[in-house]
Design a protein around this motif. Structure first.
Motif, PDB file in Angstrom:
ATOM      1  N   LEU A 151       0.856  -1.185   0.000  1.00  0.00           N
ATOM      2  CA  LEU A 151       0.000   0.000   0.000  1.00  0.00           C
ATOM      3  C   LEU A 151       0.891   1.233   0.000  1.00  0.00           C
ATOM      4  O   LEU A 151       1.653   1.458   0.948  1.00  0.00           O
ATOM      5  N   PHE A 152       0.832   1.991  -1.082  1.00  0.00           N
ATOM      6  CA  PHE A 152       1.619   3.216  -1.231  1.00  0.00           C
ATOM      7  C   PHE A 152       3.121   2.942  -1.043  1.00  0.00           C
ATOM      8  O   PHE A 152       3.835   3.689  -0.374  1.00  0.00           O
ATOM      9  N   GLY A 153       3.583   1.839  -1.630  1.00  0.00           N
ATOM     10  CA  GLY A 153       4.995   1.499  -1.581  1.00  0.00           C
ATOM     11  C   GLY A 153       5.450   0.800  -0.319  1.00  0.00           C
ATOM     12  O   GLY A 153       6.649   0.529  -0.183  1.00  0.00           O
ATOM     13  N   ARG A 154       4.559   0.493   0.597  1.00  0.00           N
ATOM     14  CA  ARG A 154       4.923  -0.162   1.849  1.00  0.00           C
ATOM     15  C   ARG A 154       4.408  -1.592   1.854  1.00  0.00           C
ATOM     16  O   ARG A 154       3.271  -1.853   1.451  1.00  0.00           O
ATOM     17  N   ARG A 201       2.735  -4.806   3.115  1.00  0.00           N
ATOM     18  CA  ARG A 201       1.639  -5.030   4.055  1.00  0.00           C
ATOM     19  C   ARG A 201       1.435  -6.492   4.420  1.00  0.00           C
ATOM     20  O   ARG A 201       0.642  -6.787   5.310  1.00  0.00           O
ATOM     21  N   LEU A 257      -7.788  -1.842  -2.362  1.00  0.00           N
ATOM     22  CA  LEU A 257      -6.873  -0.708  -2.435  1.00  0.00           C
ATOM     23  C   LEU A 257      -5.407  -1.136  -2.385  1.00  0.00           C
ATOM     24  O   LEU A 257      -4.521  -0.336  -2.687  1.00  0.00           O
ATOM     25  N   LEU A 258      -5.161  -2.369  -1.982  1.00  0.00           N
ATOM     26  CA  LEU A 258      -3.781  -2.871  -1.895  1.00  0.00           C
ATOM     27  C   LEU A 258      -3.310  -3.351  -3.264  1.00  0.00           C
ATOM     28  O   LEU A 258      -4.074  -3.919  -4.038  1.00  0.00           O
ATOM     29  N   ARG A 259      -2.031  -3.120  -3.510  1.00  0.00           N
ATOM     30  CA  ARG A 259      -1.433  -3.609  -4.750  1.00  0.00           C
ATOM     31  C   ARG A 259      -1.020  -5.060  -4.563  1.00  0.00           C
ATOM     32  O   ARG A 259      -0.387  -5.415  -3.574  1.00  0.00           O
TER      33      ARG A 259
END
Length: 368
Positions: A168-171, A173, A187-189
């Protein structure tokens, strides 16, 4: 440095004139004269000794008869090769997911909410009157539509041997290794990772044997992804890195041609496995085996080494045949003489040995 007589003496006193006009004797510092030392002031003999811990460096022996004190030499620090250290945050951990039934229920609830809002607004076919599309109806549409999108959009299918790496946003998870129908936050990649046991057959990789002769080796690598976070996020391409580690290990480990001692080939495979496993462990890859499956000479030395190998085999075959012939001749002559069938002097024995050797060699050379 000059040496003096071995006895100790005191220097003479010399009066000197002071500004007051009175002459007083000034005693210079007492000195010790020895044949093994130079002139040393007495007060320097009572200096504070350093702590025992300070005398650990190596000591250079003094030269005999010069009075030179031992010199302490501090050894140079040994520089070790820096080892790659993985990011402590990049360590695989399970992600939070819900069963797929929760996503299905949420999606169906959103669809039902949209239908109920449409009936409330009176825009269904055949509906005569209703409240109309006002702000409340539009808000209801937005809420129920978002619920349906979140419910159906987060559905995912987990398969055996595959994993999802979520971010999520480069972090990072977490990682999903569960199977079946799941609901993952849309919403998670998601990044797919293959965690099955895999094998890779390399191309012709340059190598060398124990004598430095250039070879071309094809190896079979059995491996798998152990830590998905480090393999997918800690390095750009873990498969490319694995191939480069195999090439680096082949440049350091000598490989023997097939047909020799089997234990040598096994030792080369074990050494390759240890080196490659140690190199790829920080990136989350586990290597089980690295074994050469085909070894051949490099094209630039193939012809010369082939002729050399054929000559060596021919010489070995000739030596084996000669040993067999000599044993056969010795056994024949021994039987003839011990059984009393013939009596031979030295000349006759040599002639018999020569004739039998020629006969046996001719028989061995004839094709079967």
């Amino acid at each position: 440095m000059s040496t003096t007589t071995p006895h100790t003496h005191e220097p003479e006193e010399h009066p000197e004139s002071l500004p007051g006009g009175a002459g007083t004797a000034v005693r210079p510092p007492r000195l010790i004269h020895n044949e093994a030392t130079t002139e040393i002031p007495v007060h320097l003999l009572f200096r504070d000794e350093p702590a025992p811990e300070a005398r650990r460096p190596a000591v250079v022996n003094r030269r005999q008869g010069t009075g030179e004190q031992p010199r302490h030499v501090r050894p140079a620090p040994v520089r070790r090769r820096p080892e790659p250290r993985p990011d402590p945050e990049l360590q695989e951990r399970p992600a939070r997911v819900l069963p797929g039934a929760a996503g299905v229920l949420a999606g169906l609830g959103g669809v039902a909410g949209c239908l109920a809002t449409t009936w409330w607004a009176g825009v269904l076919p055949g509906e005569a009157s209703g409240a109309g599309l006002g702000a409340a109806q539009w808000a209801a549409y937005a809420g129920t539509g978002a619920l349906g999108l979140l419910g159906f959009g987060g559905l995912a299918r987990g398969r055996t041997g595959r994993a999802w790496v979520l971010g999520l946003f480069g972090r990072y998870r977490g990682t999903v290794r569960r199977t079946g129908l799941l609901w993952i936050n849309p919403l998670l990649r998601r990044r797919r990772a293959d965690v099955r046991l895999r094998h890779w057959r390399s191309g012709a990789v340059p190598a060398a044997d124990a004598n430095g002769v250039a070879l071309r080796v094809v190896v079979l690598v059995v491996w798998r992804v152990r830590d998905t976070a480090r393999a997918l996020l800690g390095i750009e391409e873990h498969e490319t890195y694995l191939r480069e580690c195999v090439e680096s290990a082949l440049a350091r480990v000598p490989v023997e041609l097939p047909g020799g001692v089997r234990s040598g080939a096994d030792a080369a495979g074990d050494a390759l496995t240890r080196l490659v496993a140690a190199d790829v462990a920080p990136v989350g890859v586990e290597v089980f085996s690295v074994q050469p499956v085909r070894v051949e000479y490099a094209p630039e030395v193939a012809a010369a080494m082939q002729r050399r190998r054929i000559a060596a085999l021919d010489a070995q075959q000739r030596a084996t045949m000669l040993s067999s012939v000599v044993d056969s001749v010795e056994d024949t002559v021994t039987r003839l003489t011990t059984r009393g069938l013939v009596e031979l002097d030295d000349y006759e024995r040599k002639a018999l040995v020569r004739d039998l050797t020629v006969a046996f060699c001719s028989a061995r050379r004839e094709p079967a």
